[in-house]
Motif scaffolding. Structure first.
Motif, mmCIF file in Angstrom:
data_model
loop_
_atom_site.group_PDB
_atom_site.id
_atom_site.type_symbol
_atom_site.label_atom_id
_atom_site.label_comp_id
_atom_site.label_asym_id
_atom_site.label_seq_id
_atom_site.Cartn_x
_atom_site.Cartn_y
_atom_site.Cartn_z
ATOM 1 N N SER A 70 -71.713 -50.607 -40.078
ATOM 2 C CA SER A 70 -72.390 -50.669 -38.785
ATOM 3 C C SER A 70 -72.145 -49.373 -38.015
ATOM 4 C CB SER A 70 -71.886 -51.849 -37.959
ATOM 5 O OG SER A 70 -72.511 -51.877 -36.704
ATOM 6 N N PRO A 71 -73.215 -48.722 -37.540
ATOM 7 C CA PRO A 71 -74.609 -49.076 -37.808
ATOM 8 C C PRO A 71 -75.009 -48.700 -39.229
ATOM 9 C CG PRO A 71 -74.519 -47.091 -36.508
ATOM 10 C CD PRO A 71 -73.115 -47.574 -36.621
ATOM 11 N N ALA A 99 -70.366 -56.916 -37.539
ATOM 12 C CA ALA A 99 -70.570 -56.919 -36.095
ATOM 13 C C ALA A 99 -71.066 -55.539 -35.693
ATOM 14 C CB ALA A 99 -69.262 -57.246 -35.385
ATOM 15 N N GLY A 100 -71.783 -55.455 -34.597
ATOM 16 C CA GLY A 100 -72.332 -54.182 -34.155
ATOM 17 C C GLY A 100 -73.803 -54.071 -34.498
ATOM 18 N N SER A 101 -74.374 -52.927 -34.212
ATOM 19 C CA SER A 101 -75.803 -52.723 -34.402
ATOM 20 C C SER A 101 -76.125 -52.395 -35.857
ATOM 21 C CB SER A 101 -76.303 -51.604 -33.497
ATOM 22 O OG SER A 101 -75.543 -50.426 -33.686
ATOM 23 N N ILE A 102 -77.310 -52.804 -36.292
ATOM 24 C CA ILE A 102 -77.774 -52.482 -37.640
ATOM 25 C C ILE A 102 -78.549 -51.168 -37.620
ATOM 26 C CG2 ILE A 102 -79.228 -53.276 -39.558
ATOM 27 C CD1 ILE A 102 -78.514 -56.146 -38.715
ATOM 28 N N THR A 128 -73.839 -65.812 -34.225
ATOM 29 C CA THR A 128 -72.555 -65.993 -33.534
ATOM 30 C C THR A 128 -71.619 -64.801 -33.690
ATOM 31 O OG1 THR A 128 -71.563 -67.112 -35.448
ATOM 32 C CG2 THR A 128 -72.707 -68.489 -33.830
ATOM 33 N N ILE A 129 -71.992 -63.821 -34.508
ATOM 34 C CA ILE A 129 -71.143 -62.636 -34.676
ATOM 35 C C ILE A 129 -71.288 -61.742 -33.447
ATOM 36 C CG2 ILE A 129 -70.730 -60.557 -36.032
ATOM 37 C CD1 ILE A 129 -71.562 -62.032 -38.488
ATOM 38 N N ALA A 130 -70.195 -61.518 -32.752
ATOM 39 C CA ALA A 130 -70.218 -60.775 -31.491
ATOM 40 C C ALA A 130 -70.795 -59.384 -31.677
ATOM 41 C CB ALA A 130 -68.807 -60.690 -30.917
ATOM 42 N N SER A 131 -71.683 -59.000 -30.763
ATOM 43 C CA SER A 131 -72.270 -57.655 -30.686
ATOM 44 C C SER A 131 -73.195 -57.328 -31.841
ATOM 45 C CB SER A 131 -71.173 -56.572 -30.597
ATOM 46 O OG SER A 131 -70.360 -56.809 -29.469
ATOM 47 N N SER A 132 -73.471 -58.265 -32.722
ATOM 48 C CA SER A 132 -74.411 -57.965 -33.803
ATOM 49 C C SER A 132 -75.819 -57.838 -33.215
ATOM 50 C CB SER A 132 -74.374 -59.056 -34.875
ATOM 51 O OG SER A 132 -74.718 -60.320 -34.336
ATOM 52 N N THR A 133 -76.480 -56.723 -33.503
ATOM 53 C CA THR A 133 -77.780 -56.405 -32.907
ATOM 54 C C THR A 133 -78.699 -55.832 -33.968
ATOM 55 O OG1 THR A 133 -76.684 -55.866 -30.813
ATOM 56 C CG2 THR A 133 -78.949 -55.120 -31.078
ATOM 57 N N GLY A 134 -79.938 -56.327 -34.006
ATOM 58 C CA GLY A 134 -80.890 -55.796 -34.975
ATOM 59 C C GLY A 134 -81.216 -54.337 -34.705
ATOM 60 N N HIS A 142 -90.738 -42.721 -25.131
ATOM 61 C CA HIS A 142 -91.958 -42.539 -25.939
ATOM 62 C C HIS A 142 -91.777 -43.051 -27.370
ATOM 63 C CE1 HIS A 142 -93.094 -40.064 -22.565
ATOM 64 N NE2 HIS A 142 -92.191 -39.149 -22.846
ATOM 65 N N SER A 143 -91.138 -44.197 -27.504
ATOM 66 C CA SER A 143 -90.835 -44.719 -28.843
ATOM 67 C C SER A 143 -91.524 -46.062 -29.064
ATOM 68 C CB SER A 143 -89.326 -44.858 -29.032
ATOM 69 O OG SER A 143 -88.706 -43.570 -28.985
ATOM 70 N N GLN A 144 -91.647 -46.433 -30.341
ATOM 71 C CA GLN A 144 -92.347 -47.655 -30.709
ATOM 72 C C GLN A 144 -91.500 -48.490 -31.662
ATOM 73 O OE1 GLN A 144 -95.939 -45.718 -32.283
ATOM 74 N NE2 GLN A 144 -97.108 -46.797 -30.698
ATOM 75 N N ILE A 145 -91.430 -49.798 -31.353
ATOM 76 C CA ILE A 145 -90.820 -50.769 -32.264
ATOM 77 C C ILE A 145 -91.876 -51.836 -32.480
ATOM 78 C CG2 ILE A 145 -88.933 -52.392 -32.632
ATOM 79 C CD1 ILE A 145 -87.308 -50.826 -30.585
ATOM 80 N N GLU A 146 -92.399 -51.934 -33.688
ATOM 81 C CA GLU A 146 -93.526 -52.833 -33.907
ATOM 82 C C GLU A 146 -93.449 -53.496 -35.277
ATOM 83 O OE1 GLU A 146 -97.155 -50.608 -33.687
ATOM 84 O OE2 GLU A 146 -96.311 -48.869 -34.711
ATOM 85 N N ASN A 147 -93.978 -54.707 -35.319
ATOM 86 C CA ASN A 147 -94.115 -55.453 -36.578
ATOM 87 C C ASN A 147 -92.798 -55.648 -37.311
ATOM 88 O OD1 ASN A 147 -97.037 -55.561 -36.349
ATOM 89 N ND2 ASN A 147 -97.018 -53.390 -36.918
ATOM 90 N N LEU A 148 -91.703 -55.810 -36.570
ATOM 91 C CA LEU A 148 -90.416 -56.092 -37.199
ATOM 92 C C LEU A 148 -90.171 -57.594 -37.225
ATOM 93 C CD1 LEU A 148 -87.934 -53.400 -35.800
ATOM 94 C CD2 LEU A 148 -89.567 -53.227 -37.686
ATOM 95 N N SER A 149 -89.459 -58.054 -38.239
ATOM 96 C CA SER A 149 -88.961 -59.418 -38.310
ATOM 97 C C SER A 149 -87.441 -59.341 -38.286
ATOM 98 C CB SER A 149 -89.455 -60.102 -39.589
ATOM 99 O OG SER A 149 -88.880 -61.385 -39.724
ATOM 100 N N ILE A 150 -86.825 -59.871 -37.224
ATOM 101 C CA ILE A 150 -85.376 -59.740 -37.030
ATOM 102 C C ILE A 150 -84.776 -61.138 -36.906
ATOM 103 C CG2 ILE A 150 -83.557 -58.792 -35.563
ATOM 104 C CD1 ILE A 150 -85.561 -56.718 -34.577
ATOM 105 N N SER A 151 -83.703 -61.417 -37.659
ATOM 106 C CA SER A 151 -83.097 -62.745 -37.618
ATOM 107 C C SER A 151 -81.597 -62.672 -37.854
ATOM 108 C CB SER A 151 -83.742 -63.652 -38.676
ATOM 109 O OG SER A 151 -83.551 -63.136 -39.983
ATOM 110 N N ASN A 152 -80.910 -63.743 -37.443
ATOM 111 C CA ASN A 152 -79.473 -63.928 -37.691
ATOM 112 C C ASN A 152 -78.616 -62.833 -37.071
ATOM 113 O OD1 ASN A 152 -80.241 -66.167 -39.183
ATOM 114 N ND2 ASN A 152 -80.133 -65.091 -41.146
ATOM 115 N N VAL A 153 -78.917 -62.485 -35.817
ATOM 116 C CA VAL A 153 -78.111 -61.529 -35.066
ATOM 117 C C VAL A 153 -77.876 -62.105 -33.671
ATOM 118 C CG1 VAL A 153 -78.816 -59.451 -36.302
ATOM 119 C CG2 VAL A 153 -80.186 -60.284 -34.385
#
Length: 372
Positions: A70-71, A99-102, A128-134, A142-153
């Motif tokens: 992580s990350p 734990a932490g960001s992916i 339930t894992i603390a601070s886990s973030t997709g 000026h950024s784009q986040i699109e068409n993602l499937s995020i789970s279990n964070v």
């Protein structure tokens, strides 16, 4: 001239050297082109930095297993991760159990721009894992986040930083999380559609301004649909909030603490409280709220207000301290206080006291009966 490097993994054998070769390709200077990973599973031993102006393409039937790293990926200016399919079983998938960001920005002290994430799945280990973030982005523009499937964070997407602005989130699916989307400090964030399901809180907004949400859906098991915190400025257009059906006391469709936000035509269903407006600062333009009740966070002499479009002329004001309501006034002085216009009683009906008719009129005879 475009620099392109392609890594092929046609089967699951020989993975022991996959991580080093992948990291070497991604971090090799002066790499500034397109890196394509195609087929099989790659296990990473440490975080991978995607350099400026570099694109990582993840092919279908390709899984990047980050293990406890992580990350997993650290982003820079104009760096991108593009999947060729986000199907969780046959598409481009990134998994992580730490734990932490992916996916994260490389340096939280810098302002990054033009980052693009598109069309792949992120699967963590548990909500339930603390601070886990997709996806965690600090001070991006000026950024784009699109068409993602995020789970279990614990948190699906987290946009932070007072310098971040003008970011688009489009058609993302977030499930099995504590918080679906958290926006704190970013402004001019635009949320286009998408689905957030099986979470405790769908969307949390703090210290944000000039942002908008269009047709996003929050569904199933959430205790709070949209939580508007301190200094949140969010214009919400047709959000659809469907909380748990049945008896679930304490569920709230929209919780507004101190924001200056506007909700246009929200659809809110199966919430024990449709809208909780603590500060009475949420402007609501609605024609289709479906719920059991409308309950303020605390009682006041003007808990619920309906104004004309000019925002100044009162139409209906409800005082939940005394249980009074005013029509045409902002300050009720009786249980029903009508200060503008007439009260019309249709023919054949009467004014009653304790169920007994007091005044009855016959307009055809110009007769008025008292005590009728």
């Amino acid at each position: 001239l475009e620099f392109r490097r392609v890594l092929f993994r046609s089967n699951l054998s020989g993975l022991s050297d996959a991580a080093p070769s992948l990291q070497a390709d991604l971090n090799a200077a002066p790499l500034s082109g397109i890196v394509t990973l195609s087929g099989g599973t790659v296990t990473l031993g440490s975080s991978v930095t995607i350099p400026t102006s570099t694109t990582l393409r993840i092919g279908a039937d390709t899984t990047i297993n980050c293990g406890t790293v992580s990350p997993c990926f650290m982003l820079n200016n104009a760096s991108s991760i593009i999947g060729l399919s986000r199907n969780s079983s046959t598409g481009a998938v990134i998994t992580d159990t730490a734990a932490g960001s992916i996916i994260d920005t490389a340096n939280h002290g810098l302002l990054y721009s033009s980052i693009h994430l598109d069309n792949f799945a992120i699967i963590g280990n548990s909500s339930t894992i603390a601070s886990s973030t997709g996806v965690y982005m600090d001070n991006v523009a000026h950024s784009q986040i699109e068409n993602l499937s995020i789970s279990n964070v614990q948190t699906g997407i987290d946009l932070e930083g007072s310098s971040g602005y003008d970011n688009d989130l489009s058609s993302n699916i977030i499930s099995n999380a504590t918080t679906g989307l958290n926006i704190n400090g970013n402004y001019e964030v635009h949320i286009w559609g998408g689905l957030i399901t099986s979470v405790n809180t769908c969307i949390v907004v703090n210290h944000n301004d000039n942002s908008a949400l269009y047709n996003a859906m929050c569904q199933n098991y959430a205790s709070v649909g949209i939580n508007l915190g301190a200094f949140a400025g969010m214009n919400m257009y047709s959000p659809r909030i469907e909380l748990s059906a049945g008896s679930h006391p304490g569920t709230i469709g929209i919780l507004n603490a101190s924001s200056q936000s506007i909700a246009y035509n929200p659809f809110i269903a199966y919430a024990s409280t449709t809208i909780s407006d603590t500060a009475n600062t949420l402007a609501l333009f609605s024609s289709n709220i479906t719920a059991r009740s409308l309950q303020p966070e605390y009682d006041s002499t003007n808990s619920f207000n309906i104004y004309k479009h000019n925002g100044v002329t009162p139409v209906v004001v409800v005082d939940t301290v005394d249980g009074w309501m005013a029509i045409g006034s902002s300050s009720p002085t009786a249980a029903l206080d009508v200060q503008k216009g007439s009260i019309n009683v249709a023919a054949g009906n009467s004014y009653t006291y304790n169920g007994v008719g007091v005044v009855l009129a016959s307009t055809t005879l110009s007769d008025y009966f008292l005590g009728a």
